[in-house]
Write a protein that holds these residues in place. Sequence first.
Motif, mmCIF file in Angstrom:
data_model
loop_
_atom_site.group_PDB
_atom_site.id
_atom_site.type_symbol
_atom_site.label_atom_id
_atom_site.label_comp_id
_atom_site.label_asym_id
_atom_site.label_seq_id
_atom_site.Cartn_x
_atom_site.Cartn_y
_atom_site.Cartn_z
ATOM 1 N N VAL A 127 0.838 -1.200 0.000
ATOM 2 C CA VAL A 127 0.000 0.000 0.000
ATOM 3 C C VAL A 127 0.877 1.256 0.000
ATOM 4 O O VAL A 127 1.731 1.393 0.872
ATOM 5 C CB VAL A 127 -0.917 0.000 1.239
ATOM 6 N N PRO A 128 0.658 2.174 -0.945
ATOM 7 C CA PRO A 128 1.459 3.398 -0.952
ATOM 8 C C PRO A 128 0.982 4.387 0.110
ATOM 9 O O PRO A 128 -0.172 4.337 0.538
ATOM 10 C CB PRO A 128 1.208 3.968 -2.356
ATOM 11 N N LEU A 139 -1.305 8.192 5.302
ATOM 12 C CA LEU A 139 -1.680 9.434 4.633
ATOM 13 C C LEU A 139 -1.396 9.199 3.155
ATOM 14 O O LEU A 139 -0.239 9.075 2.753
ATOM 15 C CB LEU A 139 -0.844 10.607 5.159
ATOM 16 N N GLY A 140 -2.471 9.068 2.363
ATOM 17 C CA GLY A 140 -2.308 8.835 0.933
ATOM 18 C C GLY A 140 -2.217 10.148 0.171
ATOM 19 O O GLY A 140 -1.920 11.197 0.740
ATOM 20 N N TYR A 141 -2.512 10.078 -1.110
ATOM 21 C CA TYR A 141 -2.398 11.268 -1.958
ATOM 22 C C TYR A 141 -3.717 12.039 -2.048
ATOM 23 O O TYR A 141 -3.792 13.065 -2.702
ATOM 24 C CB TYR A 141 -1.914 10.865 -3.352
ATOM 25 N N GLY A 142 -4.755 11.514 -1.417
ATOM 26 C CA GLY A 142 -5.996 12.266 -1.316
ATOM 27 C C GLY A 142 -7.069 11.957 -2.343
ATOM 28 O O GLY A 142 -8.140 12.542 -2.326
ATOM 29 N N TYR A 145 -8.226 6.178 -4.103
ATOM 30 C CA TYR A 145 -8.185 4.946 -4.903
ATOM 31 C C TYR A 145 -7.941 3.716 -4.032
ATOM 32 O O TYR A 145 -8.662 2.721 -4.133
ATOM 33 C CB TYR A 145 -7.078 5.030 -5.959
ATOM 34 N N TYR A 146 -6.916 3.765 -3.191
ATOM 35 C CA TYR A 146 -6.594 2.595 -2.373
ATOM 36 C C TYR A 146 -7.613 2.368 -1.272
ATOM 37 O O TYR A 146 -7.886 1.225 -0.906
ATOM 38 C CB TYR A 146 -5.162 2.699 -1.814
ATOM 39 N N ASP A 147 -8.192 3.438 -0.733
ATOM 40 C CA ASP A 147 -9.223 3.261 0.292
ATOM 41 C C ASP A 147 -10.375 2.426 -0.257
ATOM 42 O O ASP A 147 -10.882 1.520 0.404
ATOM 43 C CB ASP A 147 -9.748 4.623 0.766
ATOM 44 N N ARG A 148 -10.777 2.715 -1.487
ATOM 45 C CA ARG A 148 -11.875 1.951 -2.105
ATOM 46 C C ARG A 148 -11.457 0.502 -2.348
ATOM 47 O O ARG A 148 -12.206 -0.430 -2.073
ATOM 48 C CB ARG A 148 -12.297 2.615 -3.420
ATOM 49 N N PHE A 149 -10.257 0.312 -2.884
ATOM 50 C CA PHE A 149 -9.792 -1.038 -3.175
ATOM 51 C C PHE A 149 -9.661 -1.865 -1.893
ATOM 52 O O PHE A 149 -10.098 -3.019 -1.835
ATOM 53 C CB PHE A 149 -8.448 -0.994 -3.915
ATOM 54 N N LEU A 150 -9.071 -1.282 -0.851
ATOM 55 C CA LEU A 150 -8.804 -2.034 0.380
ATOM 56 C C LEU A 150 -10.065 -2.397 1.147
ATOM 57 O O LEU A 150 -10.050 -3.318 1.957
ATOM 58 C CB LEU A 150 -7.851 -1.242 1.283
ATOM 59 N N SER A 151 -11.161 -1.694 0.873
ATOM 60 C CA SER A 151 -12.407 -2.023 1.580
ATOM 61 C C SER A 151 -12.875 -3.445 1.253
ATOM 62 O O SER A 151 -13.584 -4.067 2.041
ATOM 63 C CB SER A 151 -13.500 -1.008 1.239
ATOM 64 N N ASP A 152 -12.455 -3.992 0.099
ATOM 65 C CA ASP A 152 -12.841 -5.356 -0.286
ATOM 66 C C ASP A 152 -11.659 -6.327 -0.338
ATOM 67 O O ASP A 152 -11.836 -7.492 -0.658
ATOM 68 C CB ASP A 152 -13.514 -5.347 -1.671
#
Length: 196
Positions: A127-128, A139-142, A145-152
Motif C-alpha cells: 500500500v502506498p 496518509l495517501g495522496y488524497g 483509490y486505495y481506500d476503495r480497493f482495500l475495503s474489499d
Amino acid sequence: MKNIKEIKKNLRAQFRQYRERMNPEKKAKYDAAILDRFLSLREYESTRTVFTYVSKPIEVDTTELIRSVLALGREVAVPLCLPETCGMQFYKINSLEELITGTYGVLEPDPERNAPTESSENSICIVPGLSFDSQGYRLGYGKGYYDRFLSDFRGLTVGLCYTGCLKWNLPHGYYDKPVDILITEKYIRRISAKKA
C-alpha cells in the motif's frame, strides 16, 4: 480545531518535500533495506500474489520488488486507475516492460495485453502512502483509490515508508483501514496478527 482536510494537505506537503530533498544515494540505500525486509517476511513465504503500486520517483521503490517477486516465480499484479470512478482494477504482469504510462503519469498495465486479477486470502497488497503512523494508518495522496480497493481486499496489507515520514498519530476516518505490517529501512512492525 483545524479542518482535517487542511491538516492532511499540510502533512502531504511536508512529507512530499522531505522525499523530494532526499539524497539519491541515501534513498537507494533505504529502498534496498526496505526490499530486503519485505522479502524476509515469513508471511511472504506462502504468498501467491503480490499486489503492488508501481513507484514514482518520490516513493519507496517497488520496481526492484516487482523484479524480485517475478524472479521467484510468484504472481505480481499492478493497478490500472479508473478516474471516472476513482477505482482501480489490478492486472497480472510478467515484466515491467509491459507497463505503459497511464493516469497521473504512473506506469500502468495495458488492459489489451494483461489479464485482470482479483484478490484472495493468499495475497499481499503493498500500500502506498506519504506517511504512516504507529497504528498503521496512512496518509495517501488524497484521491481515495486505495481506500476503495482495500475495503474489499481479503489478503494481508503492507505499508512501505521511510522512518523520516512516520508520525505517531495521523488523522484518519472511521472507514480508514490500517495496514497489517509496516516496513521501514530500520524495522518491521506487525500491527495485526492477520496472515496472508
